[in-house]
Design a protein around this motif. Structure first.
Motif, PDB file in Angstrom:
ATOM      1  N   MET A 124       0.846  -1.189   0.000  1.00 45.20           N
ATOM      2  CA  MET A 124       0.000   0.000   0.000  1.00 45.20           C
ATOM      3  C   MET A 124       0.884   1.243   0.000  1.00 45.20           C
ATOM      4  O   MET A 124       1.909   1.276   0.654  1.00 45.20           O
ATOM      5  N   ARG A 125       0.406   2.252  -0.696  1.00 47.48           N
ATOM      6  CA  ARG A 125       1.195   3.470  -0.809  1.00 47.48           C
ATOM      7  C   ARG A 125       0.254   4.640  -1.057  1.00 47.48           C
ATOM      8  O   ARG A 125      -0.917   4.453  -1.380  1.00 47.48           O
ATOM      9  N   VAL A 126       0.780   5.861  -0.924  1.00 45.49           N
ATOM     10  CA  VAL A 126       0.042   7.055  -1.330  1.00 45.49           C
ATOM     11  C   VAL A 126       0.177   7.159  -2.846  1.00 45.49           C
ATOM     12  O   VAL A 126       1.280   7.108  -3.386  1.00 45.49           O
ATOM     13  N   ILE A 127      -0.950   7.281  -3.537  1.00 47.21           N
ATOM     14  CA  ILE A 127      -0.948   7.190  -5.001  1.00 47.21           C
ATOM     15  C   ILE A 127      -0.546   8.498  -5.673  1.00 47.21           C
ATOM     16  O   ILE A 127       0.173   8.499  -6.660  1.00 47.21           O
ATOM     17  N   SER A 128      -1.018   9.629  -5.135  1.00 42.87           N
ATOM     18  CA  SER A 128      -0.788  10.894  -5.837  1.00 42.87           C
ATOM     19  C   SER A 128      -0.707  12.042  -4.844  1.00 42.87           C
ATOM     20  O   SER A 128      -1.050  11.903  -3.675  1.00 42.87           O
ATOM     21  N   GLY A 129      -0.241  13.187  -5.322  1.00 44.28           N
ATOM     22  CA  GLY A 129      -0.202  14.390  -4.503  1.00 44.28           C
ATOM     23  C   GLY A 129       1.129  14.581  -3.795  1.00 44.28           C
ATOM     24  O   GLY A 129       2.148  14.001  -4.172  1.00 44.28           O
TER      25      GLY A 129
ATOM     26  N   LYS B 286       3.027  11.477  -2.585  1.00 45.25           N
ATOM     27  CA  LYS B 286       3.024  10.391  -3.578  1.00 45.25           C
ATOM     28  C   LYS B 286       4.182   9.420  -3.357  1.00 45.25           C
ATOM     29  O   LYS B 286       5.323   9.835  -3.168  1.00 45.25           O
ATOM     30  N   GLY B 287       3.839   8.112  -3.390  1.00 44.35           N
ATOM     31  CA  GLY B 287       4.856   7.073  -3.290  1.00 44.35           C
ATOM     32  C   GLY B 287       5.222   6.664  -1.885  1.00 44.35           C
ATOM     33  O   GLY B 287       5.908   5.665  -1.685  1.00 44.35           O
ATOM     34  N   ARG B 288       4.778   7.415  -0.858  1.00 45.59           N
ATOM     35  CA  ARG B 288       5.123   7.038   0.511  1.00 45.59           C
ATOM     36  C   ARG B 288       4.444   5.710   0.854  1.00 45.59           C
ATOM     37  O   ARG B 288       3.234   5.546   0.635  1.00 45.59           O
ATOM     38  N   PRO B 289       5.185   4.748   1.409  1.00 44.33           N
ATOM     39  CA  PRO B 289       4.576   3.460   1.758  1.00 44.33           C
ATOM     40  C   PRO B 289       3.711   3.586   3.012  1.00 44.33           C
ATOM     41  O   PRO B 289       4.015   4.373   3.906  1.00 44.33           O
ATOM     42  N   LEU B 290       2.621   2.825   3.045  1.00 38.67           N
ATOM     43  CA  LEU B 290       1.719   2.797   4.198  1.00 38.67           C
ATOM     44  C   LEU B 290       1.673   1.382   4.757  1.00 38.67           C
ATOM     45  O   LEU B 290       1.635   0.412   4.005  1.00 38.67           O
TER      46      LEU B 290
END
Length: 194
Positions: free
Chosen positions: A1-6, A9-13
């Motif tokens: 899971m990751r942040v998709i946009s903005g 963006k790309g930070r893993p969750l």
């Protein structure tokens, strides 16, 4: 899971440990934001049954200015704090370990209002009609606020509900997304069409 946009963006969750939480897949998350955004110019987001916090973190990354996240599960609340830190949003979010209806009543007493609400209760609970009523009765929805419900595809939430105008529904396997928009000061259409 990751942040998709903005901005994040790309930070893993992280996922919530165990099997008690059903995280929204990246595919569904991307679809949701293409329907309601995809980006925002400020506003406040409320994430009930927040789980990992992934939906409201995505909303913050895409321009919402503040978030309130609630969950009853201790591990979920710990995971939300970790994910907010990883995304750099700890200063823009409040996290509460609370039952959803109790949380709505507490927020109503604070006269809080939101521009975006995510409802993703465990499918078996069948809480959505009560939550929609409480959001409206508690004055928690700003004019034009969107309410995004993630639910079992077998359940149907069709038609307007009070001041909530039904916008659309989309299905992704056994998951469905239904979106409502809050309208105030507008008389409902008379029965029988326009």
């Amino acid at each position: 899971m990751r942040v998709i946009s903005g901005s994040a963006k790309g930070r893993p969750l992280k996922a919530v440990p165990g099997m008690g939480t059903r995280p929204t897949t990246d595919k569904v998350k991307e679809a949701v934001f293409s329907m309601i955004g995809p980006y925002f110019d400020g506003g406040r987001v409320l994430d009930l049954f927040a789980g990992t916090g992934g939906l409201s973190i995505e909303a913050l990354s895409r321009g919402m200015e503040a978030a309130v996240l609630t969950d009853t599960d201790k591990k979920a609340v710990e995971t939300i704090h970790q994910n907010l830190k990883a995304a750099g949003f700890t200063d823009r979010a409040e996290v509460y370990r609370n039952d959803a209806l109790r949380a709505l009543r507490a927020l109503s007493r604070r006269e809080a209002q939101f521009d975006l609400v995510f409802l993703d209760p465990p499918y078996r609970l069948k809480l959505i009609p009560d939550l929609l009523a409480e959001l409206q009765e508690g004055g928690l929805l700003a004019e034009g606020a969107k309410v995004v419900i993630e639910h079992d595809a077998e359940d149907a939430f069709e038609g307007d509900t009070g001041a909530l105008e039904w916008l659309r529904r989309a299905e992704y396997g056994d998951t469905a997304i239904t979106i409502f928009r809050h309208r105030t000061g507008q008389a409902p259409e008379p029965e029988g069409g326009r």
